[in-house]
Enzyme design. Structure first.
Site, PDB file in Angstrom:
ATOM      1  N   SER A 150      46.899  31.122  31.028  1.00 23.50           N
ATOM      2  CA  SER A 150      45.905  30.425  31.567  1.00 23.50           C
ATOM      3  C   SER A 150      45.412  29.411  30.824  1.00 23.50           C
ATOM      4  O   SER A 150      45.237  29.372  29.700  1.00 23.50           O
ATOM      5  CB  SER A 150      44.655  31.214  32.087  1.00 23.50           C
ATOM      6  OG  SER A 150      43.652  30.402  32.663  1.00 23.50           O
ATOM      7  N   TYR A 177      37.808  36.408  29.077  1.00 18.77           N
ATOM      8  CA  TYR A 177      39.095  36.255  29.808  1.00 18.77           C
ATOM      9  C   TYR A 177      39.946  35.157  28.802  1.00 18.77           C
ATOM     10  O   TYR A 177      41.030  35.356  28.933  1.00 18.77           O
ATOM     11  CB  TYR A 177      38.547  35.874  31.201  1.00 18.77           C
ATOM     12  CG  TYR A 177      39.870  35.340  32.128  1.00 18.77           C
ATOM     13  CD1 TYR A 177      40.717  36.197  32.486  1.00 18.77           C
ATOM     14  CD2 TYR A 177      40.220  33.854  32.353  1.00 18.77           C
ATOM     15  CE1 TYR A 177      41.830  35.832  33.262  1.00 18.77           C
ATOM     16  CE2 TYR A 177      41.329  33.467  32.876  1.00 18.77           C
ATOM     17  CZ  TYR A 177      42.126  34.597  33.595  1.00 18.77           C
ATOM     18  OH  TYR A 177      43.294  34.267  34.252  1.00 18.77           O
TER      19      TYR A 177
HETATM   20  N1  LIG Z   1      44.858  32.590  40.182  1.00 20.60           N
HETATM   21  C1  LIG Z   1      44.282  31.829  39.270  1.00 20.60           C
HETATM   22  O1  LIG Z   1      43.527  30.869  39.366  1.00 20.60           O
HETATM   23  C2  LIG Z   1      45.007  32.088  37.919  1.00 20.60           C
HETATM   24  C3  LIG Z   1      44.884  31.156  36.812  1.00 20.60           C
HETATM   25  C4  LIG Z   1      45.232  31.149  35.658  1.00 20.60           C
HETATM   26  C5  LIG Z   1      45.915  32.369  35.334  1.00 20.60           C
HETATM   27  N2  LIG Z   1      46.035  33.364  36.094  1.00 20.60           N
HETATM   28  C6  LIG Z   1      47.011  34.545  35.891  1.00 20.60           C
HETATM   29  O2  LIG Z   1      47.878  34.764  36.927  1.00 20.60           O
HETATM   30  C7  LIG Z   1      48.289  36.214  36.841  1.00 20.60           C
HETATM   31  C8  LIG Z   1      48.108  36.645  38.088  1.00 20.60           C
HETATM   32  O3  LIG Z   1      47.095  36.511  38.837  1.00 20.60           O
HETATM   33  P1  LIG Z   1      46.829  36.027  40.437  1.00 20.60           P
HETATM   34  O4  LIG Z   1      45.949  34.886  40.414  1.00 20.60           O
HETATM   35  O5  LIG Z   1      48.100  36.076  41.199  1.00 20.60           O
HETATM   36  O6  LIG Z   1      45.681  37.127  40.831  1.00 20.60           O
HETATM   37  P2  LIG Z   1      45.969  38.326  42.083  1.00 20.60           P
HETATM   38  O7  LIG Z   1      46.223  37.888  43.313  1.00 20.60           O
HETATM   39  O8  LIG Z   1      44.629  38.966  41.686  1.00 20.60           O
HETATM   40  O9  LIG Z   1      47.136  39.213  41.349  1.00 20.60           O
HETATM   41  C9  LIG Z   1      46.884  40.082  40.321  1.00 20.60           C
HETATM   42  C10 LIG Z   1      47.979  41.056  40.315  1.00 20.60           C
HETATM   43  O10 LIG Z   1      47.780  41.912  39.058  1.00 20.60           O
HETATM   44  C11 LIG Z   1      47.870  43.281  39.557  1.00 20.60           C
HETATM   45  N3  LIG Z   1      47.191  44.121  38.929  1.00 20.60           N
HETATM   46  C12 LIG Z   1      45.676  44.018  38.500  1.00 20.60           C
HETATM   47  N4  LIG Z   1      45.143  44.989  38.053  1.00 20.60           N
HETATM   48  C13 LIG Z   1      46.188  45.942  37.807  1.00 20.60           C
HETATM   49  C14 LIG Z   1      46.329  46.828  36.899  1.00 20.60           C
HETATM   50  N5  LIG Z   1      45.485  47.739  36.652  1.00 20.60           N
HETATM   51  N6  LIG Z   1      47.439  47.796  36.908  1.00 20.60           N
HETATM   52  C15 LIG Z   1      48.608  47.022  37.348  1.00 20.60           C
HETATM   53  N7  LIG Z   1      48.500  45.712  37.974  1.00 20.60           N
HETATM   54  C16 LIG Z   1      47.105  45.167  38.196  1.00 20.60           C
HETATM   55  C17 LIG Z   1      47.372  43.223  41.022  1.00 20.60           C
HETATM   56  O11 LIG Z   1      47.934  44.425  41.875  1.00 20.60           O
HETATM   57  P3  LIG Z   1      47.316  45.530  42.238  1.00 20.60           P
HETATM   58  O12 LIG Z   1      45.801  45.440  42.466  1.00 20.60           O
HETATM   59  O13 LIG Z   1      48.234  46.286  43.238  1.00 20.60           O
HETATM   60  O14 LIG Z   1      47.400  46.596  40.979  1.00 20.60           O
HETATM   61  C18 LIG Z   1      48.134  41.994  41.507  1.00 20.60           C
HETATM   62  O15 LIG Z   1      49.512  42.073  42.071  1.00 20.60           O
HETATM   63  C19 LIG Z   1      47.141  36.731  35.967  1.00 20.60           C
HETATM   64  O16 LIG Z   1      47.762  36.931  34.917  1.00 20.60           O
HETATM   65  C20 LIG Z   1      46.005  35.798  35.984  1.00 20.60           C
HETATM   66  O17 LIG Z   1      45.002  36.043  34.917  1.00 20.60           O
HETATM   67  C21 LIG Z   1      45.583  33.199  37.685  1.00 20.60           C
END
Ligand SMILES: NC(=O)c1ccc[n+]([C@@H]2O[C@H](COP(=O)([O-])OP(=O)(O)OC[C@H]3O[C@@H](n4cnc5c(N)ncnc54)[C@H](OP(=O)(O)O)[C@@H]3O)[C@@H](O)[C@H]2O)c1
Length: 257
Positions: free
Chosen positions: A137, A150
């Site tokens: 991130s 984070y």
């Molecule tokens: N969206 C943003 O603004 C942003 C910005 C920078 C970086 N990121 C990074 O992008 C990545 C994906 O996030 P996203 O934005 O797509 O969020 P998201 O829609 O909340 O997706 C997160 C994913 O991680 C899985 N997950 C969460 N807890 C878990 C656990 N304990 N075990 C296994 N799987 C787990 C969730 O699936 P389940 O709940 O089904 O387990 C979901 O598939 C993350 O690493 C996040 O830090 C996001």
């Protein structure tokens, strides 16, 4: 045909990665906790793109369930591309969150991608090819703007990616750190934030498509939201310029007592 394992494939960035990789002809292994969502995605991608899609339900913060995914990587059919995407934040400040939540976050954002990459690299190096995408991130560069750990967990993802690139690049493994800025996914609501209050939010399709352009160019670090690549290059140049200065037996003159 190659096989890609995507963690956090049940929503957001991971679900779009799964879609795009299936469209490119990769067989898939989809990992997350929400089995129903993974099965629905798997069957949609199988029928739309004629790829196979295996589902592994695993809470990656649970050592036994994480070990199940490590075993799949080590002992099952070859994983050619690992997308370490699963991640989260927790609501609250460093002072207000429980110690158990901090532990949970480190397990998910740091330990899980580390051990999954560890499980993957030996086979990839033996085959002389493979790729690992680690989703970090931009908050790793701006921890002052997010309370708690984070940003620190995401700094780890970048630093870890640099180390993997240095060790395994010469062995044929391509490592990419993808650093999203604010992207419209469930992560915001899950950590108690309203995404509509965040300025400059990127749509998740745009984020993943840009990340894949960086992947195809074999960029070590891809920052889709950053308009000026020269800023990142200057940042890296400054980091490398410091390195020779660390080889000193004596403290710098400014620390003379
Ligand atoms: N969206 C943003 O603004 C942003 C910005 C920078 C970086 N990121 C990074 O992008 C990545 C994906 O996030 P996203 O934005 O797509 O969020 P998201 O829609 O909340 O997706 C997160 C994913 O991680 C899985 N997950 C969460 N807890 C878990 C656990 N304990 N075990 C296994 N799987 C787990 C969730 O699936 P389940 O709940 O089904 O387990 C979901 O598939 C993350 O690493 C996040 O830090 C996001």
């Amino acid at each position: 045909m190659t096989t890609a394992l995507v963690t956090g494939a049940s929503s957001g960035i991971g679900a779009v990665y799964a879609d795009r990789l299936a469209a490119r002809g990769h067989d898939l292994v989809l990992v997350a906790r929400a089995t129903d969502k993974l099965r629905e995605l798997a069957s949609r991608l199988q029928s739309r793109h004629s790829v196979s899609a295996e589902v592994i339900t695993a809470d990656l913060t649970d050592p036994a369930q994480l070990a199940k995914v490590e075993d799949r990587i080590r002992k099952g059919s070859a994983i050619d591309l690992l997308v370490n995407n699963a991640g989260a934040n927790v609501a609250g400040t460093f002072a207000t969150v429980d110690a158990a939540e901090l532990d949970w976050l480190v397990r998910l954002n740091v330990i899980a991608p580390t051990l999954l990459a560890h499980a993957a690299v030996r086979g990839m190096a033996a085959r002389g090819e493979g790729a690992i995408v680690n989703v970090g991130s931009v908050v790793g560069f701006a921890p002052e703007h997010f309370s708690g750990i984070y940003g620190a967990t995401k700094s780890y993802v970048l630093t870890f990616s640099h180390a993997l690139m240095a060790e395994f690049g010469p062995k044929g493994i391509y490592v990419q750190a993808v650093l999203p800025a604010a992207t419209r996914t469930e992560i915001w609501a899950r950590s108690g934030r309203n995404v509509d209050e965040i300025p400059g939010v990127m749509e998740v399709d745009d984020l993943v498509d840009a990340a894949l352009v960086g992947f195809d160019r074999r960029e070590p670090v891809t920052i889709p939201a950053l308009p000026e690549a020269a800023q990142w290059e200057a940042f890296e140049a400054a980091r490398h310029a410091m390195l020779p200065g660390f080889a000193n037996a004596k403290p710098a003159a400014r620390y003379a007592a």
